[in-house]
Write a protein that holds these residues in place. Structure first.
Motif, short mmCIF file in Angstrom:
data_model
loop_
_atom_site.label_atom_id
_atom_site.label_comp_id
_atom_site.label_asym_id
_atom_site.label_seq_id
_atom_site.Cartn_x
_atom_site.Cartn_y
_atom_site.Cartn_z
N ALA A 16 -25.16 13.37 -2.95
CA ALA A 16 -26.20 13.73 -2.21
C ALA A 16 -27.69 12.81 -2.64
O ALA A 16 -28.25 12.37 -1.98
N VAL A 19 -27.41 9.24 -1.96
CA VAL A 19 -27.65 8.90 -0.57
C VAL A 19 -29.05 8.86 -0.19
O VAL A 19 -29.58 7.67 0.27
N SER A 20 -29.76 9.58 -0.87
CA SER A 20 -31.27 9.83 -0.79
C SER A 20 -31.78 8.35 -1.20
O SER A 20 -32.70 7.93 -0.86
N SER A 71 -22.07 7.44 -7.97
CA SER A 71 -23.28 7.18 -7.04
C SER A 71 -23.28 5.64 -6.55
O SER A 71 -23.93 5.44 -5.49
N THR A 78 -22.64 4.32 2.06
CA THR A 78 -23.91 4.77 2.83
C THR A 78 -24.46 3.27 3.65
O THR A 78 -24.56 3.27 4.84
N VAL A 104 -31.74 12.42 7.08
CA VAL A 104 -30.74 12.18 5.84
C VAL A 104 -31.31 12.26 4.56
O VAL A 104 -30.85 12.96 3.68
N SER A 108 -29.89 15.47 2.29
CA SER A 108 -29.61 15.05 1.02
C SER A 108 -30.05 15.19 -0.36
O SER A 108 -29.79 15.74 -1.46
N ASP A 109 -31.70 14.96 -0.36
CA ASP A 109 -32.63 15.58 -1.30
C ASP A 109 -32.49 17.02 -1.66
O ASP A 109 -32.55 17.35 -2.64
N ILE A 111 -30.12 19.16 -1.04
CA ILE A 111 -28.82 19.57 -1.71
C ILE A 111 -28.67 19.11 -3.30
O ILE A 111 -28.49 20.11 -3.93
N GLY A 112 -29.15 17.91 -3.53
CA GLY A 112 -29.34 17.44 -4.85
C GLY A 112 -30.22 18.27 -5.60
O GLY A 112 -29.78 18.66 -6.87
#
Length: 217
Positions: A16, A19-20, A71, A78, A104, A108-109, A111-112
Motif C-alpha cells: 500500500a 503504491v502511494s 516494495s 504499478t 489511489v 493506499s496511504d 491502509i498503510g
C-alpha cells in the motif's frame, strides 16, 4: 499463527505504501529510479525510524531486505499498469485522471497507516514497553507516518501530516484505542478495530475536507 498474520499485514502495508510512493513519484514526473526510490522510502522509512528509536541497529529492514524487494515489485507493477492503461486514460478528462490518482494515493496511504501503526505499537510491546502508553503509541505513529514524511520531503513539499486532513491524529486515536483494548479483547479483533478506525478517520477527513485549525498570521 500470529507471525503469519503479521507477515501478511506487513506485506499488505508495504504494498500500500509503495503504491502511494509510486503515485507521488509519477505525479512529479520522476524517472524510473526516482519513482522506485520514492516507493521504497515510503514503504520502509517509518520502520527504519522506529527501529532506531528502540535500538534495533541495523534496522530490521536492512538486515533482511524482503520488504524492500516487495516494495520494488509493487512499484514496478504499478508503473506497468499505469503505462498499460495510458491509452484508456487518454479518453478521460484531466480532472477525472487526477481524481483517480488522488483516490489511489489516499486509499493506499490510509491502509498503510492503519497496518503500520499496529506494527509499530507491537514492536514497542515486544521490547517490553507495554506499560508505557505514550512510548508505544509514539512508536506506532512514527511507523505509520515516517515513510510518508520522507516521501513528501523527497517530493519537495511540506509533509502531509503538518498541513492537511486528520493524518497523524488518526494514528494517535487508533493507536490509543489499540493499546487500551489489547489486554481485554482478542488480538485479531483489536487489530481489526484499530485498522478500521484509522482508515475510516483518514478517508472521512479527506472526503469531508476536515482539517485541524490553522492559525492565520
Amino acid at each position: 499463527m500470529i507471525s503469519t498474520i503479521y507477515e501478511f499485514l506487513e506485506i499488505i502495508g508495504t504494498v500500500a505504501f509503495a503504491v502511494s510512493g509510486t503515485v507521488v513519484g509519477m505525479n512529479h514526473r520522476l524517472d524510473i529510479f526516482g519513482i522506485v526510490s520514492m516507493a521504497v522510502v515510503t514503504a520502509v522509512g517509518g520502520g527504519i525510524i522506529r527501529d532506531l528509536f528502540i535500538g534495533v541497529i541495523p534496522p530490521s529492514t536492512l538486515q533482511s531486505p524482503f520488504y524492500i524487494i516487495v516494495s520494488i515489485i509493487a512499484s514496478v507493477l504499478t508503473m506497468i499498469i499505469a503505462v498499460a492503461t495510458k491509452k484508456r486514460r487518454a479518453s478521460l478528462s484531466r480532472l477525472k485522471i487526477t481524481q483517480f490518482y488522488n483516490f489511489v494515493l489516499i486509499l493506499s496511504d490510509a491502509i498503510g497507516l492503519g497496518i503500520f501503526t499496529i506494527v509499530g505499537i507491537d514492536s514497542g510491546i515486544a521490547k517490553g514497553y507495554e506499560h508505557n502508553l505514550f512510548l508505544i503509541v509514539f512508536l506506532g505513529v512514527v511507523t505509520g507516518v515516517g515513510g510518508g514524511m520522507i516521501r513528501d520531503l523527497f517530493a519537495n513539499q511540506v509533509p502531509m501530516i503538518f498541513r492537511e486532513n486528520i493524518y497523524a491524529v488518526s494514528c494517535i486515536i487508533g493507536g490509543v484505542i489499540y493499546a487500551l483494548l489489547l489486554p481485554y479483547l482478542n488480538h485479531y479483533l483489536t487489530m481489526l478495530i484499530c485498522i478500521i478506525c484509522i482508515v475510516t478517520i483518514r478517508l472521512v477527513s479527506e472526503k469531508q475536507k476536515l482539517n485541524l485549525p490553522h492559525i492565520e498570521y
